[in-house]
Scaffold this active site. Structure first.
Site, PDB file in Angstrom:
ATOM      1  N   ALA A  60       0.709  -1.380   0.217  1.00 18.07           N
ATOM      2  CA  ALA A  60      -0.279   0.109  -0.023  1.00 18.07           C
ATOM      3  C   ALA A  60       1.015   0.986   0.454  1.00 18.07           C
ATOM      4  O   ALA A  60       2.037   1.323   0.530  1.00 18.07           O
ATOM      5  CB  ALA A  60      -0.920  -0.099   1.457  1.00 18.07           C
ATOM      6  N   GLY A  99      -0.972  -5.355   0.727  1.00 22.69           N
ATOM      7  CA  GLY A  99      -1.521  -5.237  -0.126  1.00 22.69           C
ATOM      8  C   GLY A  99      -1.395  -6.033  -1.481  1.00 22.69           C
ATOM      9  O   GLY A  99      -1.592  -5.987  -2.336  1.00 22.69           O
ATOM     10  N   GLU A 102      -1.855  -9.151  -1.554  1.00 20.70           N
ATOM     11  CA  GLU A 102      -3.335  -9.564  -1.659  1.00 20.70           C
ATOM     12  C   GLU A 102      -3.936  -9.418  -3.252  1.00 20.70           C
ATOM     13  O   GLU A 102      -4.616 -10.051  -3.358  1.00 20.70           O
ATOM     14  CB  GLU A 102      -4.196  -8.076  -0.618  1.00 20.70           C
ATOM     15  CG  GLU A 102      -3.281  -8.456   0.750  1.00 20.70           C
ATOM     16  CD  GLU A 102      -4.489  -7.648   1.361  1.00 20.70           C
ATOM     17  OE1 GLU A 102      -4.159  -6.547   1.700  1.00 20.70           O
ATOM     18  OE2 GLU A 102      -5.012  -7.878   2.163  1.00 20.70           O
TER      19      GLU A 102
END
Ligand code: NAI
Length: 693
Positions: A60, A99, A102
């Site tokens: 992120a 992230g 993910e």
């Protein structure tokens, strides 16, 4: 655009183009979402996602943390990718983190190059994976590996990820090629989308036992336990319900001060060697270093340099001492071998080719940088520097690893003050990442730049410090240890203080730490400072008595504690010695509650840290934070003492100091910088921002 949309026949290709790390900021999330919609709209048969440049999405955008979230949210982008009616392939290289992993788990198939590294480091920033990571990873890898990866925050290699089922294949080539190849083979085999959310949850594990284990290693850090709760939710709820729990827990972790502390630590560590004074200054070439003294520190420094590929010549007084130094270095390198840091061939090569041991200073005549790590005694140090000066080449940098002594005085004793610098390593020097670079009044800028460059080469975090007794870290340590000594004189027990400090999250309280360093070290410091000591300074003598009885800490098996291996129990000799001293001084012992102990301990730390910044010894508050975090085990989730102080509120700390001063106005003099910040309603972080470059 941060995501480029391309076509390769029937296959849509989404290319991350947000260098250097392809972080998942707002524009990147938007680009991914639009790209998937467009691919579906155009009737693509498959979608390949890969990153341009150095990496797949490395995580992120941390700058967005703590700010109001902006759409499209990452979990929604992940769900959109997973819901794509045609197969989506993640083709990964570089760092696949947080992230980024993910997103990969939301894809239907995953291929990576051998060198890719993957992990979920969110807990290290005080949060948890918040875009389905806690729900999808267990479904792919099983609970035990998912718990380890998510609560530990450490990365794994591509081959381990393959073994765990996190990725489907490892391939050689650039990410675009390996992605397109994989897509083509899937289309040939008529493979459709394969959403992880639809996979069965794995075999149950004992979550209570896992919790106990995580709690023990987390030492007060909340995020690993919160992450475990989210993983546990995946074991009993539907995917959608589990995602909702993860979302709620993510927000709760984001709201804790721990997240603020850890993010501060993350940025401070990256900011600390970024000094305006070093801009444009070239460092000197260093390919060979000399180390004088092969004791604990000299051997550790030599090991660190050897592991970084430098040649090392180590000087000791006698042949026996060189043999002892060699054995210490050998022990250190064997440790590195055992931990997989070096191969057996590297170990042999280092010993055969990179390390020279000698008793002749003349062997250092070609060395670029010489670090002295002999006994902590000014006369000895000056003598050693005179010997170095006699043989070192004119451009050689002459460094001292002294813990407390005056670098300016050492420099002035040579005719080469511009080339003299302090390089203060921490023990064990080949493991601890902190390096204080001590800049004397005369030290040349390119010598400072070389100190920082060496730090980087040795994989250390280098912090600039001016000259004062103990520099940044040991000076502050002396101050809060003294606050602890005073509390003991007034009625607290060393064991209560250690318990409170360890409860706050430090690995060791001040008395356990004194045992580790050796009580004779503290005694020597007290002796050294005695001639210049203000008569109002309260200095206990019971520790000297303890020392004289042979209780010198861990190395003699007894100090404040009695040691049986690593286990410690209270040393029964200690409290009677303290009682006797109180009686001698006419002090009536009072009780301290835990809260007061912590307030006094931290107020002493923060006050001295404020002085260190106010006097310009540390350039910025964040420099102090990094020293305490990296060298003294200050818990990352408190951000460092000055970040912690900001989060507590500076006016409360100042009023504590003013209250404590009622009994001891000499010790508790508020630091002018602290008073000034309180008067102006500003924080230490405001100073960091003003001085950031
Ligand atoms: P040590 O006592 O383990 O080692 C000192 C070594 O220097 C001995 O092996 C001795 O034979 C050698 N030596 C003494 N005079 C010498 C000379 N003229 N030429 C060559 N070798 C000589 O001491 P330690 O703990 O390694 O400390 C060394 C320095 O590092 C001190 O200044 C200390 O304050 C500093 N330091 C120590 C730390 C620690 O945790 N032990 C941490 C950071 C700095």
């Amino acid at each position: 655009m941060t995501i480029r949309y391309e076509r390769d026949g029937d296959i849509a290709v989404l290319v991350a183009d947000n260098p250097p790390l392809n972080t998942l900021g707002e524009q990147t999330r938007k680009g991914l979402s639009k790209g998937i919609t467009r691919a579906i709209g155009e009737g693509a048969k498959a979608v390949v996602i890969y990153g341009d440049g150095r990496s797949w999405f490395a995580g992120a955008d941390i700058r967005e943390f703590g700010r109001p979230p902006v759409t499209p949210y990452l979990p929604d982008v992940c769900n959109q990718i997973e819901a794509c009616p045609v197969p989506v392939i993640a083709a990964m290289h570089g760092t696949v983190l947080g992230g980024g992993l993910e997103i990969a788990l939301a894809c239907h198939y995953r291929v990576a190059v051998e060198t890719a590294k993957m992990g979920m480091p969110e807990v290290n920033l005080g949060v948890i994976p918040g875009a389905g990571g806690t729900q999808r990873l267990p479904r792919l890898a099983g609970f035990a590996p998912a718990i380890e990866m998510i609560t530990g925050g450490r990365s794994i290699s591509a081959s381990k990820a393959l073994k765990l089922g996190i990725i489907d294949r490892i391939a050689e080539g650039n990410p675009k090629e390996i992605g397109l190849d994989y897509a083509a083979s899937l289309l040939r085999d008529d493979q459709g989308p394969r959403p992880v959310s639809a996979m069965n949850t794995p075999q149950q594990v004992d979550f209570a036992a896992a919790k106990a284990k995580v709690k023990q290693t987390a030492r007060g850090q909340l995020s690993p336990l919160v992450a475990l709760d989210a993983i546990e939710a995946s074991s009993r709820l539907s995917f959608a319900e589990g995602l909702a729990v993860e979302r709620r827990l993510f927000h709760s972790s984001e709201e804790t001060g721990q997240c603020k502390g850890m993010i501060h630590a993350f940025f401070a560590e990256r900011q600390v060697s970024n000094l305006p004074e070093l801009r444009g200054i070239m460092s000197r070439e260093v390919s060979e270093i000399g180390v004088i003294g092969g004791g604990t520190m000299g051997a550790g420094i030599a090991t660190a340099a050897l592991l970084a590929g430098l040649r090392v010549t180590l000087i000791e007084i006698t042949r026996d001492a060189t043999e002892a130094a060699k054995a210490r270095i050998g022990g250190n390198l064997s440790g590195a071998l055992k931990r997989g840091k070096i191969s057996e061939a590297q170990y042999d090569r280092i010993f055969a080719e990179s390390l020279t041991l000698s008793t002749e200073y003349g062997d250092l005549s070609d060395t670029d940088l010489i670090i002295e790590a002999v006994f902590e005694d000014m006369a000895v140090k000056k003598q050693v520097f005179a010997q170095i000066e006699a043989i070192a080449k004119p451009s050689a940098i002459l460094a001292s690893n002294t813990s407390f002594l005056d670098i300016n005085e050492i420099a002035a004793s040579t005719g080469r003050a511009r080339n003299v610098i302090g390089l203060h390593f921490f023990s064990p020097a080949h493991v601890m990442r902190l390096l204080e670079v001590i800049v004397g009044d005369e030290t040349a800028p390119d010598v400072v730049a070389t100190g920082f460059a060496l730090g980087k080469r040795l994989n250390k975090i280098a912090v600039r410090s001016g000259v004062c007794d103990g520099f940044i870290g040991n000076r502050i340590l002396s101050r809060y240890s003294t606050a602890a000594d005073h509390m003991v004189l007034d009625g607290a027990s060393p064991y209560q203080i250690d318990r409170v400090v360890e409860g706050f999250g430090l690995p060791m309280g001040p008395f356990a730490m004194a045992d580790l360093a050796g009580l004779d070290i503290g005694q020597a410091t007290r002796k050294r400072l005695a001639p210049t000591r203000d008569p109002r300074d309260r200095v206990p003598t019971y520790a000297d008595t303890l020392c004289e009885k042979g209780h010198r800490g861990q190395k003699t098996g007894r100090g404040y504690y009695a040691y049986d291996g690593r286990a410690r129990t209270e040393n029964a000799d200690v409290l009677p010695l303290i009682d006797a001293e109180r009686e001698r001084l006419g002090i009536k012992a009072r009780t301290f509650d835990d809260d007061e102990i912590l307030r006094r301990y931290m107020a002493a730390m923060v006050n001295e840290a404020a002085r260190v910044v106010g006097e310009g010894i540390a350039r910025r508050p964040l420099d102090v934070d990094v020293v305490l975090l990296m060298g003294y085990g200050f818990p990352r989730y408190h951000g460092g003492p000055l970040k912690w102080a900001d989060m507590q509120g500076l006016s409360g700390i100042l009023s504590d100091i003013q209250e404590f001063a009622k009994d001891d106005s000499y010790f508790w003099q508020p630091a002018p910088l602290l008073e000034q910040l309180v008067a102006q309603g500003r924080t230490f972080d405001d100073l960091n921002k003003e001085q950031s470059v």
